[in-house]
Design an enzyme around this catalytic site. Structure first.
Site, PDB file in Angstrom:
ATOM      1  N   ILE A 167       2.886  87.491  68.534  1.00  0.00           N
ATOM      2  CA  ILE A 167       2.542  86.587  67.427  1.00  0.00           C
ATOM      3  C   ILE A 167       2.991  85.158  67.701  1.00  0.00           C
ATOM      4  CG2 ILE A 167       2.920  86.060  64.989  1.00  0.00           C
ATOM      5  CD1 ILE A 167       3.179  89.082  64.467  1.00  0.00           C
ATOM      6  N   SER A 168       4.267  84.969  67.964  1.00  0.00           N
ATOM      7  CA  SER A 168       4.730  83.597  68.168  1.00  0.00           C
ATOM      8  C   SER A 168       6.051  83.590  68.911  1.00  0.00           C
ATOM      9  CB  SER A 168       4.907  82.892  66.821  1.00  0.00           C
ATOM     10  OG  SER A 168       5.968  83.496  66.118  1.00  0.00           O
ATOM     11  N   SER A 169       6.441  82.412  69.357  1.00  0.00           N
ATOM     12  CA  SER A 169       7.737  82.310  70.018  1.00  0.00           C
ATOM     13  C   SER A 169       8.454  81.068  69.532  1.00  0.00           C
ATOM     14  CB  SER A 169       7.570  82.248  71.533  1.00  0.00           C
ATOM     15  OG  SER A 169       7.093  80.976  71.902  1.00  0.00           O
ATOM     16  N   GLY A 170       9.739  81.091  69.673  1.00  0.00           N
ATOM     17  CA  GLY A 170      10.545  79.928  69.281  1.00  0.00           C
ATOM     18  C   GLY A 170      11.782  79.895  70.137  1.00  0.00           C
ATOM     19  N   THR A 171      12.732  79.060  69.750  1.00  0.00           N
ATOM     20  CA  THR A 171      13.957  78.964  70.540  1.00  0.00           C
ATOM     21  C   THR A 171      14.741  80.278  70.504  1.00  0.00           C
ATOM     22  OG1 THR A 171      14.838  77.925  68.578  1.00  0.00           O
ATOM     23  CG2 THR A 171      14.387  76.495  70.436  1.00  0.00           C
ATOM     24  N   TYR A 172      14.559  81.027  69.417  1.00  0.00           N
ATOM     25  CA  TYR A 172      15.308  82.265  69.224  1.00  0.00           C
ATOM     26  C   TYR A 172      14.812  83.422  70.088  1.00  0.00           C
ATOM     27  CZ  TYR A 172      11.035  82.873  66.623  1.00  0.00           C
ATOM     28  OH  TYR A 172       9.719  82.924  66.305  1.00  0.00           O
ATOM     29  N   ARG A 180      10.993  85.891  70.555  1.00  0.00           N
ATOM     30  CA  ARG A 180       9.568  86.084  70.289  1.00  0.00           C
ATOM     31  C   ARG A 180       9.314  87.073  69.171  1.00  0.00           C
ATOM     32  NH1 ARG A 180       5.830  85.228  75.186  1.00  0.00           N
ATOM     33  NH2 ARG A 180       6.742  83.288  75.934  1.00  0.00           N
ATOM     34  N   ASP A 232      15.688  75.427  56.813  1.00  0.00           N
ATOM     35  CA  ASP A 232      14.562  75.247  57.734  1.00  0.00           C
ATOM     36  C   ASP A 232      13.238  75.591  57.064  1.00  0.00           C
ATOM     37  OD1 ASP A 232      13.391  74.411  60.079  1.00  0.00           O
ATOM     38  OD2 ASP A 232      13.627  76.319  61.110  1.00  0.00           O
TER      39      ASP A 232
END
Lengths: 302, 442
Positions: free
Chosen positions: B61-66, B68, B187
């Site tokens: 679905i998505s990825s971030g700094t944390y 996936r 956030d």
């Protein structure tokens, strides 16, 4: 949730009756009967005193606040209600509980700092590999089902301080009684506000500076006079009321108006007083040796 | 008979093959765990629950700094669709080591376990398996970013006023729950607000959330920078050490504005931290705010002069961007926006109207102590204007069908890559469309 103890995971999942807690522990021991017989350990409270002292030393070197130490102690107690202690390296669990508690209490310490301080303090039991502590953190969080937010009696104590207009001396004493309750099973048995009330009560009735510790019976009797069924005010049988007795009466009448569970407070105060009795048998060396036996024999320090 | 057979051209065969290999690569993200299973470490930690015993991963679905997020379906008795957030281990590549769980992950695990509210994303379970953390959430088909983008591409058309009203009400309701429980989200932005296929709003991503009840240290010393730049409140931009839940309400104001205009209202450029890790003054972001709201004054915001970065404010130009028909500032922005997005003047229920402006102005209030609280915002007449009632399903009465969340199986380099930003499967990388990269953390 965080502001609401009644909806918290602490109340919903981590408050046991004495019977349940003892069953849970019995079951743990039964599963490892040989291990338990082979490596006898001192009374749980004595072990707790030992762990607390070790934790205090470790925390002092890193300048860690009492609230984080308290959280770490609750984590230890929860963890050992689910895992047989003889299957673990308690020093590693101790350091890990502190590391995790510091993060949760918003005063984080770097894992490398915790490991190196722990290694300095217990060179025979901690190796300088951070991944050991990291792994133990997974173990701890998993056994606690990620339920890491702890409600402490300190908050209630602070709130009551104003309401009851307590003297600073009494508050300090109550504060240290709260500190001591982490050495018992009370954090798993009663809600934090009951501990706070009990601590205040004991602070007013047990003046260690005066006549030493009063017996559990005397204190409990004074407490039970707060229960709605009792007509007799506290301290009547002890001659003319002293300032201290007035304070007690004030607290007792305040309690009687409220909805604090007096029976729980009585049990609680008995538990704390018997802790002070057991304390006299405390021997650091015995604790250290008995822990070292199973850790070394089973290679749990590797 | 060929007519009854499924088409079997070379193309479909290729497509099938491609799908299969992609499926394998997504699955690979979870298979690391299986490799490790073969050699359990001595006395080591092993999970009692296996992610793959309960969930079948269907895509990324998505990825971030944390880390996936993956979409999964339950197997072996676990029923439904799920979103699994896999925290990336600190050091990727080579052999994964335990390095200690980030404070942000600890907070998110603890808070999600503790919180429960219809407007919060529901945590199903957390699995700690082979050095990875998997947080299993209910699956939400949409999020506000995706809905906004759907209304801006290929042609712009407004999100119905009734839908915005419902979204905002639910968002504030969830936020009220957080704030009464002493939790700051820190956030809030469209990408972190999920919407289920039934039109229920769910606040997600508690990675920066924290308790603010009598903190041992001021909030600033914990995390130097919070909130994605476009949604960051003025007191944060001015370096406030003791910020309050009001920062979340500012973000709600920004989100409200973005739902109306389909573009971020204050689209500033982030000044990067220098090598000494000192936090720079976000002049450009402040400029964007001043262009619409005008310069803050100490008359309207008495605390202004005590803000650590107060002197920096002189470097910001006080020119206000829009002024038309005798209106200035936010009012001009608001009416121009409603017109250009295409809100009809009648019936009144189809237009966010003057009450919308009033609510927006009170959320985008400079002085945090005067800004509406979540509780006050929920009482605002905007929600009861025209004798309407807020719908619990924000899609109620809508003909628009939002596309399903795009889930891609194209995820070959899962173990190695750590892209910045909030990359979403199927959609263009946010960093390309100009979305700011994920908040920085100290």
């Amino acid at each position: 949730m965080a502001a609401n103890f009644w909806a918290s995971t602490q109340r919903l999942h981590w408050q046991f009756s004495r019977e349940t807690l003892s069953d849970v522990r019995q079951q743990l021991e039964d599963e490892d009967r040989n291990l338990v017989q082979q490596y006898p350990l001192p009374d749980r409270r004595l072990l707790s005193i030992f762990f607390n002292q070790q934790l205090g030393k470790l925390g002092k070197k890193m300048n860690i606040r009492q609230q984080a130490l308290a959280t770490a102690q609750v984590y230890m107690r929860r963890f050992y209600s689910k895992v047989e202690i003889r299957r673990t390296n308690p020093y590693l669990v101790l350091a890990t509980a502190l590391y995790l508690a510091c993060k949760m209490e918003e005063c984080p310490q770097h894992i490398r700092v915790v490991v190196s301080e722990a290694r300095q303090q217990w060179p025979e039991f901690i190796i300088s590999d951070v991944s050991k502590l990291g792994e133990c953190e997974f173990y701890l969080i998993s056994e606690m089902n990620s339920q890491l937010i702890i409600h402490h009696p300190y908050r209630t104590l602070q709130e009551f301080q104003g309401t009851l207009n307590m003297a600073q001396d009494d508050v300090s004493l109550a504060w240290s009684i709260v500190n001591d309750h982490y050495l018992t099973d009370l954090p798993l048995l009663v809600p934090p506000h009951v501990i706070a009330v009990t601590a205040m009560f004991l602070a007013l009735t047990l003046k260690p500076t005066q006549t030493g510790l009063q017996s559990a019976a005397t204190s409990a009797a004074a407490l039970s006079s707060a229960s709605p069924t009792s007509k007799e005010p506290a301290g009547t049988s002890q001659g003319p009321p002293s300032t201290q007795q007035k304070k007690v009466q004030h607290l007792v009448s305040w309690l009687a108006e409220g909805e604090v569970d007096i029976t729980a407070c009585i049990e609680c105060s008995q538990e704390i007083i018997s802790l002070y009795d057991v304390w006299e048998q405390y021997n650091e060396k015995t604790c250290k040796e008995q822990i070292a036996r199973f850790v070394k024999a089973r290679g749990l320090d590797k | 008979m060929s007519g009854t057979n499924p088409p079997s051209s070379a193309a479909t065969a290729r497509a099938l093959e491609a799908t299969q290999s992609l499926k394998r690569s997504v699955q690979a993200a979870f298979d690391e765990s299986q490799d490790a299973r073969k050699a359990p470490p001595n006395n080591g930690y092993t999970s009692k629950v296996r992610v793959l015993d309960r969930y079948k991963v269907v895509g990324f679905i998505s990825s971030g700094t944390y880390g996936r997020v993956y979409k999964a379906v339950g197997v072996n008795g676990q029923v439904g669709e799920f979103a699994i957030k896999k925290f990336k281990p600190d050091k990727e590549g080579e052999t994964i080591q335990y390095t200690g769980i980030s404070q942000s992950a600890c907070r998110e695990m603890a808070l999600c376990s503790e919180l429960s509210h219809p407007n919060m994303i529901h945590l199903v379970e957390i699995i700690l398996e082979d050095k990875c953390i998997f947080m299993v959430f209910e699956y939400a088909e949409h999020d506000l970013l995706q809905i906004i983008q759907h209304h801006s591409q290929p042609t712009r058309y407004p999100i119905p006023a009734s839908a915005i009203k419902s979204i905002l009400f639910q968002l504030l309701n969830g936020l009220l729950y957080l704030h009464t429980n002493w939790v700051l989200h820190r956030d809030l932005k469209p990408a972190n607000i999920m919407v289920t296929s039934k039109g229920e709003v769910r606040i997600g991503d508690l990675g920066l959330a924290r308790l603010f009840y009598k903190p041992l240290h001021n909030l600033f010393s914990g995390d130097k920078v919070v909130v994605t730049i476009w949604y960051r409140a003025p007191e944060l931009l001015l370096g406030s050490r003791h910020y309050t839940p009001a920062i979340d309400l500012w973000a709600v104001g920004c989100i409200f504005a973005e739902l109306l205009s389909l573009r971020p209202i204050f689209k500033g450029e982030e000044a990067k931290m220098d090598s000494k890790k000192t936090v720079p003054f976000q002049k450009n972001q402040m400029q964007k705010i001043v262009e619409i709201l005008g310069m803050p004054t100490k008359e309207k915001w008495p605390g202004l002069v005590h803000q650590p970065e107060f002197t920096q404010l002189q470097s910001v130009s006080s020119a206000v961007r829009e002024a038309s028909q005798g209106k200035t500032g936010l009012e001009a922005w608001y009416w121009n926006t409603l017109k250009s997005t295409g809100y009809p003047d009648s019936p009144p229920s189809a237009n966010p109207g003057p009450q919308g402006l009033d609510l927006l102005a009170k959320l985008l209030e400079y002085d945090p102590s005067k800004r509406l609280t979540a509780e006050q915002a929920l009482q605002h007449p905007y929600f009861t204007a025209n004798g309407e009632r807020v719908t619990a399903n924000c899609f109620e009465g809508m003909t628009t069908q939002y596309p399903h969340r795009r889930v891609s199986a194209d995820d070959n380099d899962i173990r190695m890559s750590s892209l910045p930003g909030t990359k979403r499967g199927g959609l263009p990388d946010d960093s390309l469309t100009g979305r700011p990269t994920k908040r920085m953390k100290d």
